[in-house]
Write an enzyme that holds these catalytic residues in place. Structure first.
Site, PDB file in Angstrom:
ATOM      1  CE1 TYR A 135      -3.070  -3.023   0.279  1.00 18.79           C
ATOM      2  CE2 TYR A 135      -3.853  -2.177   2.363  1.00 18.79           C
ATOM      3  CZ  TYR A 135      -3.932  -3.100   1.349  1.00 18.79           C
ATOM      4  OH  TYR A 135      -4.887  -4.086   1.401  1.00 18.79           O
ATOM      5  CE  LYS A 185       2.191 -17.872  -2.140  1.00 16.25           C
ATOM      6  NZ  LYS A 185       1.809 -19.250  -1.754  1.00 16.25           N
ATOM      7  CG  ASP A 218      -0.601 -19.974   0.536  1.00 19.08           C
ATOM      8  OD1 ASP A 218       0.274 -19.790   1.413  1.00 19.08           O
ATOM      9  OD2 ASP A 218      -0.346 -20.482  -0.578  1.00 19.08           O
ATOM     10  CG  ASP A 242      -6.615  -4.690   4.419  1.00 17.40           C
ATOM     11  OD1 ASP A 242      -7.455  -4.587   5.330  1.00 17.40           O
ATOM     12  OD2 ASP A 242      -6.799  -4.261   3.253  1.00 17.40           O
ATOM     13  CG  ASP A 246     -11.887  -7.566   6.691  1.00 11.72           C
ATOM     14  OD1 ASP A 246     -11.380  -6.653   7.385  1.00 11.72           O
ATOM     15  OD2 ASP A 246     -12.863  -7.378   5.922  1.00 11.72           O
TER      16      ASP A 246
END
Ligand code: IPM
Ligand code: MN
Length: 348
Positions: A135, A185, A218, A242, A246
């Site tokens: 971001y 990752k 993942d 982020d 959630d």
């Protein structure tokens, strides 16, 4: 009497509803614990944008700098202002300008709240890098509107940025149950994420009392559903954090319970406290938004200000209310009812 200068930015939609509720609880906490909160409200929002053409005044950041903390309800109203404009005009610049590099999000089930998982007890602290990474805002578009159109968005990972967020995570792990999971990752992203893994290993040597795991994003998504009870502190990049938060909100019963703090750890600028949820304009102003996420975020604010006793009393009051079934399911109780119940528990 100690007094704190608080900038309130209710923002859009239910941001206004939950900020109203939070201010009432903060006021009760201040009375009980003998400090003063001087609130200054800023109506910067998408409606403000329609009148002024910007999300905040030119000197908005300088204005906020004078405050001890910022409380933000929610920003965004995509029907009237594109999210890419509203968020890059208010929320994201505040996080960056005050080096609020640690976005702290606790995920655990409050008493009486039924989550969707089999696991009935977990206590995760997600620490999300908050100023750079995916971001960073670096990128551009060329040949717009043609078949040759190109869009690039570059992730930026600096040694300073990666090291400080991981160090923050190690400190938190040390103060909690001593386990840190660094999420990357690095099997697919071979520059930035391999770098992140290297910095994790370097720092691990300085924290022999913390056990460290490295997981891919993942696999972590699956782990948070299958075995969240095994997790303690998670550290992740801006995008990964982020998404995981959630998911964290979902497993703790919903976004109505997910609190967050954007921390500037060296106090060189104000930190900002906000619920994870968005502005939900469709249910705004109807007294149905759950204020618990916002009130919990305010408890984190009190803690950051040094009012630890008041902070834990607010959190205990939330827990006492949910233990009695107040606010535990979407739509079960009105915003005002939940707020009054928390205040009543606080004043006991
Ligand atoms: C959050 C929100 C924001 C973010 C959006 C609204 C830019 O989703 O605080 O998690 O991604 O940081
Ligand atoms: Mn988010």
């Amino acid at each position: 009497m100690k007094s704190y200068q608080i900038a309130l930015i209710p923002g859009d939609g239910i941001g206004v509803d939950v900020t109203d509720a939070t201010v009432q609880v903060l006021e009760a906490a201040a009375q009980k614990f003998g400090f003063q909160l001087n609130n200054t409200e800023f109506t910067w929002s998408c409606e403000w944008y329609l009148k002024h053409g910007t999300m905040m005044p030119k000197d908005g950041i300088e204005t906020l700098r004078a405050f001890d903390a910022i409380f933000l309800g929610a920003v965004g109203w995509p029907e009237i202002v594109a999210d890419s404009v509203s968020l890059h005009g208010l929320l994201l610049p505040i996080r960056k300008a005050f080096t609020q590099y640690a976005n702290i999000r606790p995920h655990r089930l409050l008493p009486g709240v039924q989550g969707p998982l089999v696991a009935d007890a977990f206590d995760i602290l997600c620490i999300r890098e908050n100023t750079e990474g995916e971001y960073s805002g670096a990128g551009g578009r060329v040949h717009q509107g043609t078949a040759d159109e190109v869009a690039v968005e570059t992730s930026v990972f600096t040694r300073t940025g990666v090291e400080r967020i991981l160090r923050y995570g190690f400190e938190q792990a040390r103060a909690r149950r001593g386990h840190l999971t660094s999420v990357t990752k690095s099997n697919a992203q071979k520059y930035s994420m391999v770098f992140w893994d290297e910095v994790t290993r370097e720092l691990a040597a300085e924290y022999p009392d913390v056990t460290v795991s490295q997981m891919h994003i993942d696999a972590m998504a699956a782990k948070m559903v299958m075995a969240p009870q095994d997790l303690d502190v998670i550290v992740a990049s801006n995008l990964f954090g982020d998404i995981l938060t959630d998911l964290g909100a979902a497993i703790q019963g919903g976004l109505g319970f997910a609190a967050s703090a954007n921390i500037c750890p060296d106090h060189s600028g104000p930190s900002m406290f906000e619920p994870v949820h968005g502005s939900a304009p469709d249910i705004a102003g109807q007294d149905i938004a759950n204020p618990i996420a916002a009130i919990w975020s305010a408890a984190m604010m009190l803690d950051h200000l040094g009012e630890a006793e008041a902070a834990s009393a607010v959190l205990s009051a939330i827990e006492a209310a949910t233990a009695k079934g107040i606010g535990t399911h979407p739509g079960k109780h009105a915003t005002a009812v939940i707020t009054a119940a928390i205040i009543a528990e606080l004043e006991l």
